[in-house]
Design a protein around this motif. Structure first.
Motif, mmCIF file in Angstrom:
data_model
loop_
_atom_site.group_PDB
_atom_site.id
_atom_site.type_symbol
_atom_site.label_atom_id
_atom_site.label_comp_id
_atom_site.label_asym_id
_atom_site.label_seq_id
_atom_site.Cartn_x
_atom_site.Cartn_y
_atom_site.Cartn_z
ATOM 1 N N SER A 1 0.818 -1.217 0.000
ATOM 2 C CA SER A 1 0.000 0.000 0.000
ATOM 3 C C SER A 1 0.849 1.263 0.000
ATOM 4 N N LEU A 2 2.142 1.139 0.340
ATOM 5 C CA LEU A 2 3.019 2.306 0.326
ATOM 6 C C LEU A 2 3.159 2.881 -1.074
ATOM 7 N N ASP A 3 2.937 2.060 -2.087
ATOM 8 C CA ASP A 3 3.034 2.508 -3.473
ATOM 9 C C ASP A 3 1.677 2.837 -4.081
ATOM 10 N N ASP A 4 0.631 2.789 -3.275
ATOM 11 C CA ASP A 4 -0.729 3.048 -3.760
ATOM 12 C C ASP A 4 -1.130 4.463 -3.354
ATOM 13 N N PRO A 5 -1.236 5.405 -4.302
ATOM 14 C CA PRO A 5 -1.557 6.789 -3.933
ATOM 15 C C PRO A 5 -2.921 6.939 -3.283
ATOM 16 N N TRP A 6 -3.867 6.081 -3.634
ATOM 17 C CA TRP A 6 -5.191 6.196 -3.023
ATOM 18 C C TRP A 6 -5.132 5.810 -1.554
ATOM 19 N N GLU A 7 -4.345 4.793 -1.216
ATOM 20 C CA GLU A 7 -4.187 4.390 0.181
ATOM 21 C C GLU A 7 -3.339 5.394 0.956
ATOM 22 N N THR A 8 -2.375 5.991 0.299
ATOM 23 C CA THR A 8 -1.487 6.935 0.977
ATOM 24 C C THR A 8 -2.147 8.277 1.208
ATOM 25 N N PHE A 9 -2.865 8.785 0.206
ATOM 26 C CA PHE A 9 -3.351 10.161 0.262
ATOM 27 C C PHE A 9 -4.855 10.307 0.512
ATOM 28 N N PHE A 10 -5.654 9.306 0.175
ATOM 29 C CA PHE A 10 -7.114 9.483 0.235
ATOM 30 C C PHE A 10 -7.797 8.492 1.184
ATOM 31 N N HIS A 11 -7.043 7.867 2.078
ATOM 32 C CA HIS A 11 -7.637 6.885 2.988
ATOM 33 C C HIS A 11 -8.659 7.513 3.929
ATOM 34 N N ASP A 12 -8.577 8.834 4.173
ATOM 35 C CA ASP A 12 -9.531 9.494 5.064
ATOM 36 C C ASP A 12 -10.530 10.350 4.295
ATOM 37 N N ALA A 13 -10.604 10.190 2.978
ATOM 38 C CA ALA A 13 -11.534 10.974 2.161
ATOM 39 C C ALA A 13 -12.938 10.393 2.237
ATOM 40 N N ASP A 14 -13.942 11.270 2.169
ATOM 41 C CA ASP A 14 -15.311 10.776 2.082
ATOM 42 C C ASP A 14 -15.577 10.279 0.666
ATOM 43 N N ALA A 15 -16.699 9.599 0.493
ATOM 44 C CA ALA A 15 -16.983 8.938 -0.785
ATOM 45 C C ALA A 15 -17.059 9.931 -1.940
ATOM 46 N N GLN A 16 -17.651 11.093 -1.692
ATOM 47 C CA GLN A 16 -17.787 12.086 -2.754
ATOM 48 C C GLN A 16 -16.418 12.596 -3.205
ATOM 49 N N LEU A 17 -15.563 12.923 -2.260
ATOM 50 C CA LEU A 17 -14.235 13.430 -2.597
ATOM 51 C C LEU A 17 -13.425 12.365 -3.322
ATOM 52 N N ALA B 1 -14.511 9.933 -5.176
ATOM 53 C CA ALA B 1 -15.025 9.788 -6.540
ATOM 54 C C ALA B 1 -14.551 10.935 -7.420
ATOM 55 N N GLU B 2 -14.558 12.155 -6.889
ATOM 56 C CA GLU B 2 -14.079 13.311 -7.644
ATOM 57 C C GLU B 2 -12.609 13.148 -8.011
#
Length: 354
Positions: A126-142, A144-145
């Motif tokens: 997961s260290l190489d996964d930008p979604w896990e690194t940067f958006f793990h605390d994002a809500d569903a709408q953010l 998706a955007e």
């Protein structure tokens, strides 16, 4: 009124601040979001500093808010603008003569990020996964955007320039570090910021992109000062504040377990799991206690404000709080997106879901 000049990190897009800007303006402040020449392979640190200065089209003092890579840029404009304060947010803190490319190895960032992933039990892939690194605390709408967007482009050119200042500017400086930053973990930032700036960090909710994922909490921190204690943003409320009645909250019972057959002395008690959805502006009131039904709350999405003992505390995704015999509080969602929490508590058999 404060004029906040918002300097983004890698990718350099003013749109990074799109959720924070309205929160700052609603509190009576000016907010100027800066676009950096992130896609220009000829643009070094000087060009990035020029972009910040060009963005400020009003006279008077400003507060610089610098995200991540922006920490290398904000100090470079202090002799060109009337800067009354620098607020670093999950930022890089360079040493004189150090390049941005060298900063990562010099500070031990990779080792710190790996250790934090191991501590959390996360897959190291997961260290190489930008979604896990940067958006793990994002809500569903953010989320998706972000996934539907064009992605970000960041030239490596500014990372090649030695940081040109002989010392950090003589400007009051604060450092806000996110509790669950997976890129620059909290303990890592505490060490680096203490060594390089001689400052203690102020701990905020969220991850590396906290200004995007936790705009309400971050706006409160920026406009009302830092958090108290270790980690969750708190701000004072009046002693005579009256909690409104419940509105806009949906409770869903997910399951219960009879604890009597499982644990000695627990006859007549059940473990209960519920999910609560708070619409924007929702309130869970009035003031209530948890005597006889201790539990734990965990936030999945959005930000929930807990009011107790004259203090309002904002909790974002990945955070939560215990509830015991001393808990007397009420809750609300002051944000613009729904907030979701899960609650686990122990109740008497005859108790009804509340």
């Amino acid at each position: 009124m404060t004029t906040f000049v918002l300097i983004p990190g890698a990718g350099g897009q003013a749109s990074f601040w799109r959720r924070l800007v309205p929160e700052l303006r609603s509190r009576g402040h000016r907010a100027i979001a800066v676009d950096l020449p992130a896609g220009d392979d000829s643009a070094g640190l000087d060009a990035y500093a020029d972009a910040v200065v060009r963005s400020v089209d009003i006279a008077g003092p400003v507060t610089l808010v610098a995200q991540s890579l922006g920490g290398m840029i904000a100090p470079l404009v202090c002799d060109r603008l009337d800067v009354e304060q620098i607020i670093l947010v999950n930022a890089m803190t360079p040493s004189p003569g150090e390049t941005g490319a060298d900063w990562w190895a010099t500070t031990g960032q990779a080792e710190a990020a790996r250790a934090y992933a191991e501590q959390q039990g996360r897959d190291l892939a997961s260290l190489d996964d930008p979604w896990e690194t940067f958006f793990h605390d994002a809500d569903a709408q953010l989320l998706a955007e972000a996934k539907a967007g064009p992605g970000q482009v960041q030239s490596g050119r500014p990372m090649q320039d030695p940081w040109p200042l002989a010392a950090w500017p003589s400007v009051p400086t604060r450092f806000l570090a996110a509790r669950d930053d997976r890129l620059f973990p909290l303990d890592f930032q505490r060490r680096v910021v203490a060594e390089r700036l001689g400052l203690e960090v102020e701990v905020t909710p969220g991850g590396h992109l906290s200004s995007l994922t936790q705009p309400v909490a971050m706006a409160e921190l920026l406009t009302e000062g830092g958090p108290r204690g270790d980690g969750i943003e708190e701000h004072s409320v009046t002693a005579d504040e009256v909690a409104p009645e419940t509105k806009g909250v949906t409770a869903e019972l997910l399951g219960t377990v009879d604890l009597g057959p499982e644990l000695d002395g627990m006859e007549g008690r059940r473990l209960r799991l519920r999910r609560f959805t708070f619409e924007p502006g929702a309130v869970f009131g009035p003031v209530h206690d948890h005597k006889g039904r201790p539990g734990i709350v965990y936030i999945l999405q959005g930000t929930i404000t807990d009011h107790r003992n004259g203090v309002a505390t904002d909790y974002g995704p990945g955070l939560g709080w215990p509830e015991d015999r001393n808990t007397v509080h009420w809750l609300e969602n002051k944000g613009t997106v729904p907030a979701v929490e899960v609650s686990v508590d122990i109740i008497q058999e005859q108790a009804r879901p509340q």
